[in-house]
Design a protein around this motif. Sequence first.
Motif, PDB file in Angstrom:
ATOM      1  N   GLU A 170      -7.321  -3.644  -0.562  1.00 16.62           N
ATOM      2  CA  GLU A 170      -7.857  -2.633   0.337  1.00 16.62           C
ATOM      3  C   GLU A 170      -6.917  -2.426   1.524  1.00 16.62           C
ATOM      4  N   ILE A 171      -6.910  -1.204   2.039  1.00 17.89           N
ATOM      5  CA  ILE A 171      -6.159  -0.931   3.261  1.00 17.89           C
ATOM      6  C   ILE A 171      -7.043  -1.345   4.433  1.00 17.89           C
ATOM      7  N   ASP A 231      -4.205   1.202  -1.821  1.00 15.10           N
ATOM      8  CA  ASP A 231      -3.594  -0.103  -2.046  1.00 15.10           C
ATOM      9  C   ASP A 231      -3.890  -0.454  -3.502  1.00 15.10           C
ATOM     10  N   ASP A 267      -2.346  -3.644   4.295  1.00 18.63           N
ATOM     11  CA  ASP A 267      -3.405  -4.009   3.347  1.00 18.63           C
ATOM     12  C   ASP A 267      -4.058  -5.335   3.720  1.00 18.63           C
ATOM     13  N   ASP A 268      -5.015  -5.747   2.913  1.00 18.07           N
ATOM     14  CA  ASP A 268      -5.800  -6.951   3.169  1.00 18.07           C
ATOM     15  C   ASP A 268      -5.016  -8.240   2.992  1.00 18.07           C
ATOM     16  N   PRO A 279       0.827  -1.207   0.000  1.00 16.90           N
ATOM     17  CA  PRO A 279       0.000   0.000   0.000  1.00 16.90           C
ATOM     18  C   PRO A 279       0.865   1.261   0.000  1.00 16.90           C
TER      19      PRO A 279
END
Length: 185
Positions: free
Chosen positions: A138-139, A134, A178-179, A108
């Motif tokens: 996703e963040i 990101d 991030d995810d 990210p």
Amino acid sequence: PQVAGESCGDTYRAGGPSSPIAASVSIEHSPDLPNPGDPIQFQANFEASRFVDEVRWDFGNDGSVDATGETAQHSFERGGNHGVAVTVVFSDGSESSDLTGVDVNKRPDPVITVRPRNPTVGEEVEFDASDSVDPDGEIRSHDWEYRASSGTVDTAGKTTVHSFSEGGERSVILRVTDDNGATTQ
């Protein structure tokens, strides 16, 4: 001369009229989506009906032999798609290869907006990480450290407010995760 094999990426170097048929080779890797710098385990899968002289790995698909053996370990330092090739050399001189792309998670990108830019002692300062992104996911978290290099998370969230009791230049650290677990500050 080279003759195309049965599946995409397979090749066979013909050695004459009695040469065996090309063997199918495939690549497996784990984890499926590694983070930059994480070790990746690679496995070459192929028919073992003939003696194998060597299994060669090319990480980055640049034509170099980076490792040998049915299994190999490698890491990529940057996110994105990286080419990986494996070539199985059989004792009769024939070869069979496979090429695959390995997706590596992109880190990210943290972005901080500070309001006001030049606060006075004791004035509340807003730190906003809403523009952080990101590129491939996703963040999941935003962690703030007001005393740079303390190693202690002072607060979490996209935005936070803090005031400083002394004048002077201050460093504030934002860590975004991030995810997939990749963290950047």
